[in-house]
Design an enzyme around this catalytic site. Structure first.
Site, PDB file in Angstrom:
ATOM      1  NE  ARG A   1      -4.039  -1.976   1.919  1.00 18.93           N
ATOM      2  CZ  ARG A   1      -4.868  -2.323   0.957  1.00 18.93           C
ATOM      3  NH1 ARG A   1      -4.920  -1.617  -0.155  1.00 18.93           N
ATOM      4  NH2 ARG A   1      -5.654  -3.365   1.080  1.00 18.93           N
ATOM      5  CB  CYS A   2       2.087   3.373  -2.324  1.00 20.55           C
ATOM      6  SG  CYS A   2       3.247   4.718  -2.560  1.00 20.55           S
TER       7      CYS A   2
ATOM      8  CB  SER B   1     -10.007  -9.081  -6.741  1.00 14.90           C
ATOM      9  OG  SER B   1     -10.991  -9.379  -5.786  1.00 14.90           O
TER      10      SER B   1
ATOM     11  CG  ASP C   1     -12.835 -10.537  -2.627  1.00 16.65           C
ATOM     12  OD1 ASP C   1     -12.430 -11.441  -1.868  1.00 16.65           O
ATOM     13  OD2 ASP C   1     -12.706  -9.329  -2.366  1.00 16.65           O
TER      14      ASP C   1
ATOM     15  NE  ARG D   1     -14.484 -32.851  19.997  1.00  7.64           N
ATOM     16  CZ  ARG D   1     -13.379 -32.643  20.680  1.00  7.64           C
ATOM     17  NH1 ARG D   1     -12.542 -31.712  20.289  1.00  7.64           N
ATOM     18  NH2 ARG D   1     -13.127 -33.351  21.758  1.00  7.64           N
TER      19      ARG D   1
END
Length: 197
Positions: free
Chosen positions: A36-37, A112, A114, A149
């Site tokens: 991130r910039c 992405s 997503d 479980r």
């Protein structure tokens, strides 16, 4: 390192060769790095990035990313001629250099996991994310059966339930939550009844 590399320049901008990309196809993520910039969100940061690109004679960018990366690319493209004009006025580049680099071409590819971008069958990253999810589910299923479980698995996806839906279908999950279809009131009882079956 993405836009960080453009802004910082120096050793972050170098030519890739055959050895740079040999034996990496099976690796997840990216060998070129990502960051991130904050600086690139400012005009001053984009001005530094433009200066670094012009210095290397680069006028073609391939931007792989999500909404932030592609929005940044669009802003950079729109400002390009103004950034070059500013560099000329500040004496950082000549008019001739500005003329030689007057056009910035950008190709945007949606990266992405997503898979939430229309117009493409599958975005970059989705397939490898699904592959990793299925590996984990296979391992957890063995443990769940051995210990008798119930296991709860949360996958990434923010506002998009694609990964959850497809991995749930592929693994035969008994219950699934996705943001596109929030559970109705009383879901707890229904879920317990279903799991009891």
């Amino acid at each position: 390192q993405g836009y960080e590399g453009l802004v910082e320049g120096g050793d972050n901008i170098k030519q890739a060769n055959w050895l740079s990309v040999s034996n990496i196809i099976q690796l997840g993520g990216t060998v070129i790095g990502s960051a991130r910039c904050k600086a690139f969100t400012t005009r001053a940061g984009r001005l530094r990035a433009a200066r670094n690109l012009v210095e290397h004679g680069i006028t073609n960018l391939c931007v792989i990313g999500g909404d932030g990366s592609l929005t940044g690319a669009d802003i950079f493209r729109a400002e390009w001629s103004g950034l070059l004009d500013e560099l000329v006025q500040e004496g950082q580049i000549s008019k001739e250099v500005a003329q030689e680099n007057c056009r910035l071409n950008i190709v945007g590819l949606v990266g992405s996991i997503d898979n939430d971008f229309c117009g493409t069958d599958m975005t970059i990253g989705t397939d490898s994310a699904l592959h990793r999810i299925m590996e984990v589910i296979d391992a957890i299923t063995t443990t769940a059966q051995s210990h008798q479980r119930t296991f709860v698995l949360e996958v990434m996806g923010r506002h998009c339930g694609y990964l959850a839906l497809v991995s749930g279908l592929a693994s035969g999950a008994d219950w699934l939550f996705i943001p596109e279809s929030p559970p109705e009131d009383g879901w707890e009882d229904l879920m317990c009844e279903r799991l009891g079956e």
